[in-house]
Design an enzyme around this catalytic site. Structure first.
Site, PDB file in Angstrom:
ATOM      1  N   LYS A 244       2.791   9.825   8.624  1.00  0.00           N
ATOM      2  CA  LYS A 244       2.049   9.459   9.830  1.00  0.00           C
ATOM      3  C   LYS A 244       2.575  10.020  11.168  1.00  0.00           C
ATOM      4  CE  LYS A 244      -0.195   5.300   7.977  1.00  0.00           C
ATOM      5  NZ  LYS A 244      -1.606   5.527   8.251  1.00  0.00           N
TER       6      LYS A 244
ATOM      7  N   PHE B 204       0.865  -1.189   0.000  1.00  0.00           N
ATOM      8  CA  PHE B 204       0.000   0.000   0.000  1.00  0.00           C
ATOM      9  C   PHE B 204       0.893   1.227   0.000  1.00  0.00           C
ATOM     10  CE2 PHE B 204      -2.511   3.429   1.716  1.00  0.00           C
ATOM     11  CZ  PHE B 204      -3.690   3.297   1.004  1.00  0.00           C
TER      12      PHE B 204
ATOM     13  N   ASP C  95       9.272   2.728   1.600  1.00  0.00           N
ATOM     14  CA  ASP C  95       8.085   3.425   2.080  1.00  0.00           C
ATOM     15  C   ASP C  95       7.978   3.155   3.578  1.00  0.00           C
ATOM     16  OD1 ASP C  95       5.584   4.203   2.900  1.00  0.00           O
ATOM     17  OD2 ASP C  95       4.545   3.478   1.120  1.00  0.00           O
TER      18      ASP C  95
HETATM   19  C1  LIG Z   1       2.950   2.285   3.851  1.00  0.00           C
HETATM   20  C2  LIG Z   1       2.018   3.411   3.515  1.00  0.00           C
HETATM   21  N1  LIG Z   1       2.316   4.221   2.501  1.00  0.00           N
HETATM   22  C3  LIG Z   1       1.518   5.261   2.175  1.00  0.00           C
HETATM   23  C4  LIG Z   1       0.358   5.513   2.876  1.00  0.00           C
HETATM   24  C5  LIG Z   1      -0.499   6.669   2.489  1.00  0.00           C
HETATM   25  O1  LIG Z   1      -0.406   7.663   3.451  1.00  0.00           O
HETATM   26  P1  LIG Z   1      -1.502   8.829   3.522  1.00  0.00           P
HETATM   27  O2  LIG Z   1      -2.778   8.182   3.926  1.00  0.00           O
HETATM   28  O3  LIG Z   1      -0.961   9.772   4.556  1.00  0.00           O
HETATM   29  O4  LIG Z   1      -1.576   9.432   2.166  1.00  0.00           O
HETATM   30  C6  LIG Z   1       0.004   4.690   3.943  1.00  0.00           C
HETATM   31  C7  LIG Z   1      -1.246   4.924   4.692  1.00  0.00           C
HETATM   32  O5  LIG Z   1      -1.759   4.101   5.377  1.00  0.00           O
HETATM   33  C8  LIG Z   1       0.848   3.606   4.268  1.00  0.00           C
HETATM   34  O6  LIG Z   1       0.571   2.773   5.275  1.00  0.00           O
END
Ligand SMILES: Cc1ncc(COP(=O)(O)O)c(C=O)c1O
Length: 407
Positions: free
Chosen positions: A262, A148, A233
Site C-alpha cells: 500500500k 484479510f 502482515d
Molecule cells: C492486511 C492486508 N493484507 C493484504 C492485502 C492485499 O493487498 P493488495 O490489495 O495490494 O493485494 C490488504 C488489502 O487491503 C490488506 O489490508
C-alpha cells in the site's frame, strides 16, 4: 439490469456495456485529480480524502517529491528484468531493513527483501517462503478469523473470512484459522505441521480489530517454543500509519517475516516481503520470481516516499493527528466507539444516530457531502486519511460526519 455506470471516457453507459469486469460495484464518483488531502471529480467538485486509496497515499496525492522521482526515472529507465541489477532496489531494501529493525528489541537481526507489486503478492511470497523454510510436512500457515491477506487463491485461504472462500473452492491446502487474541486456541492448533503464524497488527478490512495487549508477545513465545515463523502482515498498518513505522513496533516483538505494500510507493504499485536473513536463505535462485517486482519506476517512487516519510517523521504525525481526530470523534454524541491506532480508525456510530442506516449508507452520504471514507461492518465507517492532515482537515471531516449523521 440497467445501472448507470461511467465508462472509461467518463460518459454514462449501460453497465452491460462496461468494459470492466463487475468485481466492484458501479462507482459513485470518478476522480480525475488529487493534491495533498484533496480530490477533484470530473465536474470540478472538491472532496476531502479521509481514505487515501485505502491507506495508500499517506503523503497525500501527487506529492511533488514522489511525482518528480517517477517523472525523472521515466525519462531514464523504465524497466529491465530482475536478471539484471537496477539502481534503487538495493537502497529501498536497505532502508526498509533499517526501519523494520528500528522497532525490534536490541536492534533485531538483519533481513533481506523480496519486491513484488501488491499486498497479496507480498503475502504469497511469505507463504511460499514459510513452506520452503519448513520443508516437506511442515507447511501449514495459521491466521486469524476475520483477517484479510489478499485475493489470490492462497492468500484468500489465509484470509479468515470463510464466507469469501465458498465460491472459489477448492482452495490450496495448508491453512488454519483461529479466533483473534485467543492464545489457548493458537496453542491447540500449532502442531508439527505448522510452518508459520500470519497476523495483522490491527485487522484492517476485518473491521479495524486490534491485537490485545500482550497477545503478540505470547504468540512470539509460542512460535519460538514450536519452531514456527511469526509473520506480520503490515500491508495496511505498515509505514507509519499506526503511529510507529510498523504496527508490531507497538508490542516490542521481533517477527521473522514482515509484508508490506500500500503506502510504500504512495500510489505507485509496489509490495515487499522482508525476512530475517537466515529465514530468507531458504529461497534459492529460481524458487520465486516476478517480472515487475522491484522495477525502477516503482522503487524510485518507494525511495522518494521513504525519504519524505523519514524527513517529516511520518509516525509522529500519524500518532498526533490520530490522537486529535480520535478525541474530536469521541466528543460527538453520535459516536459510540473509536477503534484502531494512529490514523487507521473505525468509528462506530450509535444505534439511535444510525436510525436504520448501515456504515456503508453513511459512507455513501459522506461522499455526497464531499468526504471520502468507507463503511466498516454494519454500524461503522473506516478512515485512513493521509498522514499529513492538519487541524482544519480534522474539523472539516468531523463536521461533515455531524451533518450527515444528523440528517
Ligand atoms: C492486511 C492486508 N493484507 C493484504 C492485502 C492485499 O493487498 P493488495 O490489495 O495490494 O493485494 C490488504 C488489502 O487491503 C490488506 O489490508
Amino acid at each position: 439490469v440497467t445501472v448507470e455506470h461511467r465508462d472509461a471516457m467518463g460518459a454514462p453507459a449501460d453497465v452491460t456495456e462496461c468494459p470492466l469486469m463487475p468485481t466492484y460495484g458501479p462507482p459513485q464518483v470518478m476522480f480525475v485529480r488529487g493534491s495533498g488531502t484533496r480530490l477533484w471529480d470530473e465536474t470540478g467538485r472538491e472532496y476531502l480524502d479521509f481514505l487515501s486509496g485505502i491507506a495508500v497515499t499517506s503523503l497525500g496525492h501527487s506529492h511533488p517529491v514522489v511525482a518528480g522521482a517517477i517523472a525523472d526515472q521515466a525519462t531514464r529507465l523504465q524497466h529491465v528484468s530482475n536478471l539484471f541489477g537496477t539502481e534503487h532496489n538495493w537502497q529501498v531494501a536497505t532502508v526498509l531493513d533499517r526501519l523494520i529493525r528500528s522497532g525490534h528489541p536490541g536492534g533485531g537481526s538483519r533481513g533481506q527483501v523480496f519486491f513484488c507489486n501488491s499486498g497479496a503478492e507480498a503475502n504469497e511470497a511469505a507463504i511460499k517462503l514459510a513452506r520452503r523454510w519448513g520443508g516437506r510436512g511442515k507447511h501449514v500457515v495459521v491466521s486469524a478469523l476475520r483477517s484479510f491477506h489478499g485475493r489470490t487463491l492462497a492468500t484468500l485461504h489465509a484470509t479468515g473470512q470463510t464466507e469469501k472462500h465458498e465460491l472459489f473452492q477448492p482452495l490450496p491446502e495448508g491453512f488454519r484459522h483461529v479466533p483473534l487474541n485467543d492464545i489457548a486456541e493458537l496453542d491447540r492448533v500449532v502442531d508439527e505441521t505448522v510452518a508459520a503464524v500470519l497476523l495483522e497488527p490491527i485487522q484492517g478490512e476485518g473491521g479495524v480489530n486490534p491485537l490485545a495487549p500482550g497477545y503478540l508477545a505470547d504468540v512470539r513465545t509460542l512460535c519460538d517454543e514450536r519452531r514456527v515463523l511469526l509473520m506480520m502482515d503490515e500491508v495496511q498498518t505498515g509505514l507509519a500509519r499506526t503511529g510507529r513505522w510498523f504496527g508490531h513496533h507497538h508490542d516490542l516483538v521481533a517477527p521473522d517475516v514482515v509484508t508490506m505494500a500500500k503506502a510504500l510507493g504512495n500510489g505507485m504499485p509496489i509490495g515487499a516481503c522482508w525476512a530475517r536473513a537466515d529465514v530468507a536463505a531458504a529461497f534459492r535462485p529460481g524458487d520465486h520470481a516476478t517480472t515487475f517486482g522491484g522495477q525502477p519506476l516503482a522503487t524510485a517512487a518507494a525511495k522518494a516516499t521513504l525519504a519524505v516519510m523519514e524527513e517529516i517523521d511520518a509516525p509522529a504525525l500519524a500518532e498526533s493527528a490520530g490522537d486529535r481526530l480520535t478525541s474530536s470523534l469521541r466528543s460527538r454524541p453520535w459516536c459510540a466507539e473509536v477503534r484502531g491506532r494512529g490514523l487507521l480508525l473505525a468509528i462506530e456510530i450509535g444505534a439511535d444516530a444510525l436510525d436504520g442506516r448501515s456504515g456503508a449508507d453513511v459512507a455513501a452520504a459522506c461522499l455526497d457531502a464531499g468526504l471520502v471514507l468507507v463503511g466498516a461492518g454494519a454500524s461503522a465507517v473506516r478512515v485512513a486519511p493521509p498522514l499529513i492532515i492538519d487541524d482544519a482537515d480534522i474539523t472539516e471531516a468531523v463536521s461533515i460526519l455531524d451533518e450527515v449523521i444528523d440528517r
